[in-house]
Design a protein around this motif. Structure first.
Motif, PDB file in Angstrom:
ATOM      1  N   THR A 182       0.860  -1.323  -0.184  1.00  0.00           N
ATOM      2  CA  THR A 182       0.028  -0.065   0.150  1.00  0.00           C
ATOM      3  C   THR A 182       0.963   1.134  -0.094  1.00  0.00           C
ATOM      4  N   ARG A 186       0.741   4.112  -2.925  1.00  0.00           N
ATOM      5  CA  ARG A 186       0.692   5.499  -2.554  1.00  0.00           C
ATOM      6  C   ARG A 186       1.743   6.219  -3.127  1.00  0.00           C
ATOM      7  N   TYR A 202      -7.815   3.327  -4.495  1.00  0.00           N
ATOM      8  CA  TYR A 202      -7.096   2.057  -4.251  1.00  0.00           C
ATOM      9  C   TYR A 202      -8.079   0.955  -3.760  1.00  0.00           C
ATOM     10  N   LYS A 225      -5.759   0.685   5.514  1.00  0.00           N
ATOM     11  CA  LYS A 225      -6.502   1.948   5.585  1.00  0.00           C
ATOM     12  C   LYS A 225      -5.552   2.944   6.021  1.00  0.00           C
ATOM     13  N   TRP A 228      -3.028   4.184   3.542  1.00  0.00           N
ATOM     14  CA  TRP A 228      -3.874   5.080   2.428  1.00  0.00           C
ATOM     15  C   TRP A 228      -4.195   6.100   2.707  1.00  0.00           C
ATOM     16  N   ILE A 236     -11.343   4.280   0.081  1.00  0.00           N
ATOM     17  CA  ILE A 236     -10.922   3.297  -0.178  1.00  0.00           C
ATOM     18  C   ILE A 236     -11.783   1.845  -0.218  1.00  0.00           C
TER      19      ILE A 236
END
Length: 610
Positions: A182, A186, A202, A225, A228, A236
């Motif tokens: 992740t 990002r 995402y 989460k 992100w 998300i």
């Protein structure tokens, strides 16, 4: 007839007092007690289950995985040109999110991703799947660069079975891998100043979610989460897939509700379902998942996909539609969608597939046909009273809404009853046959279908009707009416005089009765030297406005010359004048009788006019 032969053989092979012992199941391969090998899946504990009391009131977000998940399941994957055609059909139908490929897997998938990026409308989000590995993620972001809207979708198997057996990975290791993937996505997308022209989303899938402990699914998604940092405007996506369907749909719904009520910042999360169909419950699981809090449904048109397939998006969408909820997908021309899917996938859609199957709006059964015929008649009455709701026996969806004609609703074979053939005649010729004629004609049609050993086409049924009932005397006319006059000779008495042509000779006829019809019947009885009587009579209007005609049905009773047995014959007449239509129906019937040789013209009482 075949049916009668079967009955006789069955009667001859009766049990004759013999005792037939019950069947004893051998269980050659299956286990007598499967609980010794397979466990019952226990759902997560919900202290306040809500989903059973809910109703789906709006369409979910849709994601088509046809071009990725559906394509990789094909024995012969789609060519680039086929994928392009399929992509544009998905856009045409209204899909706003399309998972187009696994671009890190091959140059072909990478090139097609570039095509999708360059040809997608501004409101369509291009999504790509990638494993949680750095070089694959970089390749995937490269493929998506320049898109207006793009979603990177990573995944990691989270069930105990897959972690322990397939990947030899602990829960902690799985969480670390998901976090690292992740962070990299990002860094390469929304945090990269060079990528700001794209709206990056995402998606993370705890693969095999349906077999994952609920607490761990929430734990790993919370970790993802937090890295992100989604927003309410761009949430998300947590896809909670039934990668392998291992339980009943209600258990999956409990799992979805557990996740939805335990994940933090729910307003920043889009919960997506991705149901496979291992137990045949993909549609039900998706619908209950929506009730349980899911926001998006992933799947393929008509359910293509690995093993038994992904959820059938057409079925889910039209299930919503027939409950009065717009799916926000336009399936008006379903035949054109089917044509593209079958040609590109090289897999035929089952004739009994919900909505899309060739036979799903067709009724062969007599009782079904009769109910549908009556349903259409009642619907017309309701509509004149302002009730436009669709309410039809056996047809939850109006076939016209998906581009199908009513002519295909009822199809006739040897198993069909009176309603089927009558429906075809009504739709094709506009004739609403009286019940007795329906019953008689259905037997004629059944015998014809039996003899041919196949279904009859609508045109063939109409031809059978025209010929058998000498429709409007258009098939054979040994007798025809030249002229006539009806005189009133008393309060309730009429006399008919006229001229007819019989086998090319002109004859005078005369008869009396209480009206024109009975007078003509009497005149023909006198001429043919046989007593004719009206056994049944019916009429209705045909058409509307200035083109309205009358359709008349007359059944004449008589005694056959060969055996003096009572017989009946229907005739049908059409004319702008009701009286003329009745006379045509009578001559239609008489001509059928004469042509069958059941009344001879040589026994007439009249002499020809020179």
């Amino acid at each position: 007839m075949i049916r009668e032969t079967i009955v006789k053989l069955a009667q001859q092979a009766g049990r004759a007092g013999k005792s037939i012992p019950p069947v004893k199941l051998p269980y050659k391969n299956m286990l007598r007690d499967p609980s010794t090998k397979y466990r019952t899946f226990v759902p997560p504990k919900l202290s306040n289950r809500q989903w059973p009391d809910r109703t789906i009131t709006k369409a979910p977000r849709w994601l088509s995985t046809d071009l990725r998940d559906g394509n990789q399941s094909l024995p012969d994957p789609m060519s680039v040109e086929q994928k392009k055609e399929y992509f544009h059909k998905l856009v045409e139908v209204g899909f706003k999110e399309i998972e187009v490929s696994f671009p890190s897997a091959s140059q072909t998938d990478f090139d097609f991703t570039r095509y999708a990026v360059e040809h997608a409308p501004d409101d369509v989000n291009i999504q790509c799947l990638v494993q949680s590995r750095e070089h694959l993620i970089r390749r995937t972001v490269e493929a998506l660069t320049g898109a207006k809207r793009a979603t990177v979708h990573t995944y990691l198997a989270t069930s105990d079975l897959f972690r322990n057996v397939v990947f030899k990975m602990s829960k902690e290791e799985a969480i670390r891998m998901a976090i690292e993937a992740t962070k990299l996505v990002r860094k390469l997308t929304k945090d990269d100043p060079a990528q700001q022209a794209t709206r990056w989303s995402y998606e993370f899938s705890p693969e095999t979610f349906s077999d994952t402990p609920g607490e761990f699914a929430v734990e790993i998604c919370e970790a993802v989460k937090s890295v992100w940092e989604p927003t309410e405007d761009n949430p998300i996506i947590f896809n909670l897939p039934a990668t392998v369907e291992v339980s009943t749909p209600n258990v999956y719904a409990d799992q979805i509700e557990y996740f939805a009520t335990h994940i933090s910042e729910r307003e920043k999360v889009c919960i997506s379902t991705h149901c496979h169909n291992d137990r045949g419950c993909g549609v039900a699981a998706s619908e209950l998942g929506l009730l349980a809090g899911a926001d998006r449904v992933e799947g393929c048109l008509f359910g293509n996909g690995e093993r038994t397939g992904n959820v059938d998006l057409v079925t889910v969408a039209l299930n919503l539609y027939t409950n009065g909820v717009s799916p926000n997908l336009d399936l008006s021309e379903l035949a054109s969608i089917i044509e593209v899917v079958e040609r590109c996938n090289k897999i035929p859609i089952s004739q009994r597939a919900p909505y899309g199957g060739e036979l799903v709006v067709c009724a062969f059964s007599g009782s079904h046909q009769d109910a549908i015929k009556k349903g259409f008649a009642q619907q017309e009455i309701r509509r004149t009273q302002g009730d436009n709701y669709w309410s039809m026996p056996y047809l939850p969806l109006d076939p016209k809404d998906i581009g199908r004609d009513y002519a295909a609703v009822i199809r006739v074979n040897s198993q069909s009853g009176k309603g089927g053939a009558a429906w075809i005649i009504l739709r094709s010729l506009g004739l609403d046959l009286p019940r007795k004629l329906q019953i008689e004609f259905s037997k004629v049609v059944q015998n014809t279908a039996d003899g041919l050993g196949r279904e009859l086409k609508s045109s063939e049924i109409c031809d059978v009707f025209r010929k058998h009932y000498n429709y409007n005397s258009e098939h054979y006319s040994k007798l025809s009416l030249l002229e006539y006059d009806v005189l009133k000779v008393g309060p309730d008495r009429r006399t008919l005089t006229g001229k007819i042509v019989a086998d090319g000779t002109v004859y005078e006829i005369e008869g009396s009765g209480n009206g024109p019809i009975s007078s003509l019947i009497d005149a023909l009885s006198n001429f043919l030297n046989v007593r004719l009587t009206v056994d049944s009579y019916a009429e209705h209007s045909l058409g509307s406005g200035s083109s309205t005609q009358a359709a008349t049905y007359v059944s004449l009773a008589y005694r056959r010359e060969s055996d003096n047995e009572l017989a009946r014959q229907w005739g049908v007449g059409i004319s702008e004048d009701v009286g003329d239509a009745s006379f045509k129906a009578i001559f239609s019937s008489v001509n059928s009788i004469v042509n069958a040789g059941e009344i001879s013209l040589t026994n007439t009482r009249s002499s020809g006019i020179n």
